[in-house]
Design a protein around this motif. Structure first.
Motif, PDB file in Angstrom:
ATOM      1  N   LEU A  40       1.092   6.075   2.272  1.00 62.44           N
ATOM      2  CA  LEU A  40      -0.238   6.621   2.558  1.00 62.44           C
ATOM      3  C   LEU A  40      -0.129   8.027   3.140  1.00 62.44           C
ATOM      4  O   LEU A  40      -0.859   8.943   2.730  1.00 62.44           O
ATOM      5  CB  LEU A  40      -0.974   5.713   3.538  1.00 62.44           C
ATOM      6  N   ARG A  41       0.791   8.203   4.063  1.00 62.07           N
ATOM      7  CA  ARG A  41       0.970   9.516   4.689  1.00 62.07           C
ATOM      8  C   ARG A  41       1.380  10.553   3.649  1.00 62.07           C
ATOM      9  O   ARG A  41       0.869  11.682   3.634  1.00 62.07           O
ATOM     10  CB  ARG A  41       2.021   9.394   5.793  1.00 62.07           C
ATOM     11  N   VAL A 103       0.633  -6.034  -0.365  1.00 68.87           N
ATOM     12  CA  VAL A 103      -0.391  -5.182   0.253  1.00 68.87           C
ATOM     13  C   VAL A 103      -0.407  -3.822  -0.433  1.00 68.87           C
ATOM     14  O   VAL A 103      -1.464  -3.260  -0.746  1.00 68.87           O
ATOM     15  CB  VAL A 103      -0.134  -5.018   1.767  1.00 68.87           C
ATOM     16  N   ALA A 104       0.790  -3.272  -0.694  1.00 67.80           N
ATOM     17  CA  ALA A 104       0.898  -1.954  -1.314  1.00 67.80           C
ATOM     18  C   ALA A 104       0.323  -1.935  -2.719  1.00 67.80           C
ATOM     19  O   ALA A 104      -0.147  -0.890  -3.182  1.00 67.80           O
ATOM     20  CB  ALA A 104       2.360  -1.492  -1.338  1.00 67.80           C
ATOM     21  N   GLY A 105       0.357  -3.076  -3.410  1.00 66.02           N
ATOM     22  CA  GLY A 105      -0.284  -3.119  -4.713  1.00 66.02           C
ATOM     23  C   GLY A 105      -1.740  -2.714  -4.621  1.00 66.02           C
ATOM     24  O   GLY A 105      -2.284  -2.061  -5.526  1.00 66.02           O
ATOM     25  N   LEU A 110      -5.461   2.757  -4.028  1.00 60.60           N
ATOM     26  CA  LEU A 110      -6.495   3.574  -3.384  1.00 60.60           C
ATOM     27  C   LEU A 110      -6.149   5.051  -3.385  1.00 60.60           C
ATOM     28  O   LEU A 110      -7.032   5.897  -3.212  1.00 60.60           O
ATOM     29  CB  LEU A 110      -6.697   3.108  -1.933  1.00 60.60           C
ATOM     30  N   THR A 111      -4.883   5.381  -3.579  1.00 62.34           N
ATOM     31  CA  THR A 111      -4.447   6.784  -3.548  1.00 62.34           C
ATOM     32  C   THR A 111      -4.458   7.424  -4.922  1.00 62.34           C
ATOM     33  O   THR A 111      -4.212   8.624  -5.041  1.00 62.34           O
ATOM     34  CB  THR A 111      -3.025   6.897  -2.967  1.00 62.34           C
ATOM     35  N   ARG A 112      -4.709   6.632  -5.970  1.00 64.27           N
ATOM     36  CA  ARG A 112      -4.622   7.131  -7.339  1.00 64.27           C
ATOM     37  C   ARG A 112      -6.001   7.190  -7.990  1.00 64.27           C
ATOM     38  O   ARG A 112      -6.882   6.399  -7.648  1.00 64.27           O
ATOM     39  CB  ARG A 112      -3.710   6.235  -8.183  1.00 64.27           C
ATOM     40  N   PRO A 113      -6.178   8.077  -8.962  1.00 62.60           N
ATOM     41  CA  PRO A 113      -7.430   8.077  -9.724  1.00 62.60           C
ATOM     42  C   PRO A 113      -7.594   6.760 -10.471  1.00 62.60           C
ATOM     43  O   PRO A 113      -6.618   6.158 -10.910  1.00 62.60           O
ATOM     44  CB  PRO A 113      -7.255   9.242 -10.709  1.00 62.60           C
ATOM     45  N   SER A 180     -17.935  -6.983  -3.661  1.00 58.30           N
ATOM     46  CA  SER A 180     -18.179  -5.602  -4.075  1.00 58.30           C
ATOM     47  C   SER A 180     -16.910  -4.762  -4.168  1.00 58.30           C
ATOM     48  O   SER A 180     -16.958  -3.585  -4.531  1.00 58.30           O
ATOM     49  CB  SER A 180     -19.156  -4.931  -3.098  1.00 58.30           C
ATOM     50  N   THR A 181     -15.750  -5.345  -3.853  1.00 59.58           N
ATOM     51  CA  THR A 181     -14.491  -4.610  -3.947  1.00 59.58           C
ATOM     52  C   THR A 181     -14.262  -4.160  -5.384  1.00 59.58           C
ATOM     53  O   THR A 181     -14.370  -4.973  -6.306  1.00 59.58           O
ATOM     54  CB  THR A 181     -13.312  -5.490  -3.495  1.00 59.58           C
ATOM     55  N   PRO A 182     -13.955  -2.881  -5.616  1.00 57.21           N
ATOM     56  CA  PRO A 182     -13.759  -2.402  -6.994  1.00 57.21           C
ATOM     57  C   PRO A 182     -12.724  -3.237  -7.747  1.00 57.21           C
ATOM     58  O   PRO A 182     -11.657  -3.545  -7.224  1.00 57.21           O
ATOM     59  CB  PRO A 182     -13.282  -0.960  -6.793  1.00 57.21           C
ATOM     60  N   MET A 183     -13.065  -3.571  -8.975  1.00 58.62           N
ATOM     61  CA  MET A 183     -12.227  -4.494  -9.744  1.00 58.62           C
ATOM     62  C   MET A 183     -10.841  -3.935 -10.029  1.00 58.62           C
ATOM     63  O   MET A 183      -9.868  -4.695 -10.111  1.00 58.62           O
ATOM     64  CB  MET A 183     -12.931  -4.848 -11.061  1.00 58.62           C
ATOM     65  N   HIS A 184     -10.709  -2.616 -10.172  1.00 62.54           N
ATOM     66  CA  HIS A 184      -9.374  -2.075 -10.457  1.00 62.54           C
ATOM     67  C   HIS A 184      -8.430  -2.280  -9.271  1.00 62.54           C
ATOM     68  O   HIS A 184      -7.222  -2.380  -9.443  1.00 62.54           O
ATOM     69  CB  HIS A 184      -9.457  -0.594 -10.846  1.00 62.54           C
ATOM     70  N   LEU A 185      -8.979  -2.377  -8.065  1.00 63.97           N
ATOM     71  CA  LEU A 185      -8.146  -2.651  -6.898  1.00 63.97           C
ATOM     72  C   LEU A 185      -7.691  -4.113  -6.891  1.00 63.97           C
ATOM     73  O   LEU A 185      -6.541  -4.409  -6.541  1.00 63.97           O
ATOM     74  CB  LEU A 185      -8.911  -2.330  -5.610  1.00 63.97           C
ATOM     75  N   ILE A 186      -8.577  -5.016  -7.277  1.00 69.58           N
ATOM     76  CA  ILE A 186      -8.202  -6.428  -7.380  1.00 69.58           C
ATOM     77  C   ILE A 186      -7.135  -6.601  -8.454  1.00 69.58           C
ATOM     78  O   ILE A 186      -6.171  -7.353  -8.291  1.00 69.58           O
ATOM     79  CB  ILE A 186      -9.424  -7.295  -7.713  1.00 69.58           C
TER      80      ILE A 186
END
Length: 268
Positions: A40-41, A103-105, A110-113, A180-186
């Protein structure tokens, strides 16, 4: 338990230390928090953590906050997003023993388009032969029955995503995501959950369970550091590439004057 010499990096004079490659990864225990935090950093997230306190990271646009707090009960990871651009607010949690690679998955995504393809949370699980069951709740279960992902509908209009893992001693960890969590994150989470790749844990940090398989490997500190740094370097390179593209992409201008060019493309 197998024993082998780790051959992923070059040899050297440092004293090798014993580690274990663990599978399935969802039973491997929490792992090193730096796996998530350092990425993340390196991806440009603001580190708001205080010395000795919980981890706190804010996204570059301040729309998402990721925290890890081991001092509360049940403790663990919390990710919260504000409503923006037609997207409802959402919230996700991972308890403390959720493997950091899983978790990192979620947090890496979240850091990528966002990808242009339509996300499918069940696809990565089905590819790894997880069994799906349609009922009041749609559930996918790992082949060994040790992990699951479920779209849980308690009553009409109320739903959440729920995942977790258990061994012979009981449930080890849980994760939950608001509907409501974006599906691409799931989808990214489910891909990490079902990934058959082993994960590494140092001696003394492998959970006691007859349901995991381990391979003993000898790893020097500089080898382990190089592997961790490669992940950070990749994050920095991707962040730099996105920033460079954003500042150098062509702007629509006219060659003959200040008037708007007819038929110009509309930027999305």
């Amino acid at each position: 338990m197998n024993n082998q010499q780790w051959t992923g990096w070059s040899s050297g004079a440092q004293q090798a230390e014993q580690h274990y490659l663990v599978e399935p990864r969802y039973l491997a225990g929490g792992g090193n928090l730096h796996h998530v935090a350092d990425f993340l950093r390196a991806s440009g997230w603001s580190d708001k953590s205080k010395t000795g306190g919980p981890l706190v990271f804010d996204s570059p646009d301040k729309s998402v906050r990721i925290g890890y707090d081991p001092y509360t009960q049940p403790g663990g990871w919390t990710i919260s997003a504000n409503p923006a651009d037609g997207q409802e607010a959402w919230h996700a949690t991972f308890t403390r023993q959720t493997p950091v690679e899983i978790v990192a998955g979620f947090t890496d995504a979240l850091t990528r388009p966002r990808s242009a393809h339509a996300p499918n949370a069940w696809g990565p699980l089905q590819e790894q032969r997880w069994q799906t069951e349609q009922g009041q709740h749609f559930t996918a279960m790992s082949p060994d029955g040790g992990a699951w992902l479920q779209y849980h509908q308690s009553q009409p209009g109320q739903a959440l995503w729920w995942a977790g893992a258990r061994n012979e001693h009981g449930r080890i960890w849980d994760a939950s995501f608001t509907a409501s969590t974006p599906m691409h994150l799931i989808e990214s989470f489910s891909a990490a959950l079902a990934d058959p790749q082993q994960v590494m844990r140092p001696r003394g940090h492998v959970p006691p369970s007859t349901r995991i398989r381990t391979t003993s490997v000898s790893v020097r500190p500089d080898e382990l550091s190089a592997w961790q740094q490669a992940r950070v370097t990749a994050a920095r390179a991707a962040t730099w590439a996105r920033a460079s593209w954003a500042t150098t992409r062509p702007r629509h201008t006219t060659a003959t004057g200040p008037h708007t060019q007819a038929g110009g493309r509309t930027r999305r």
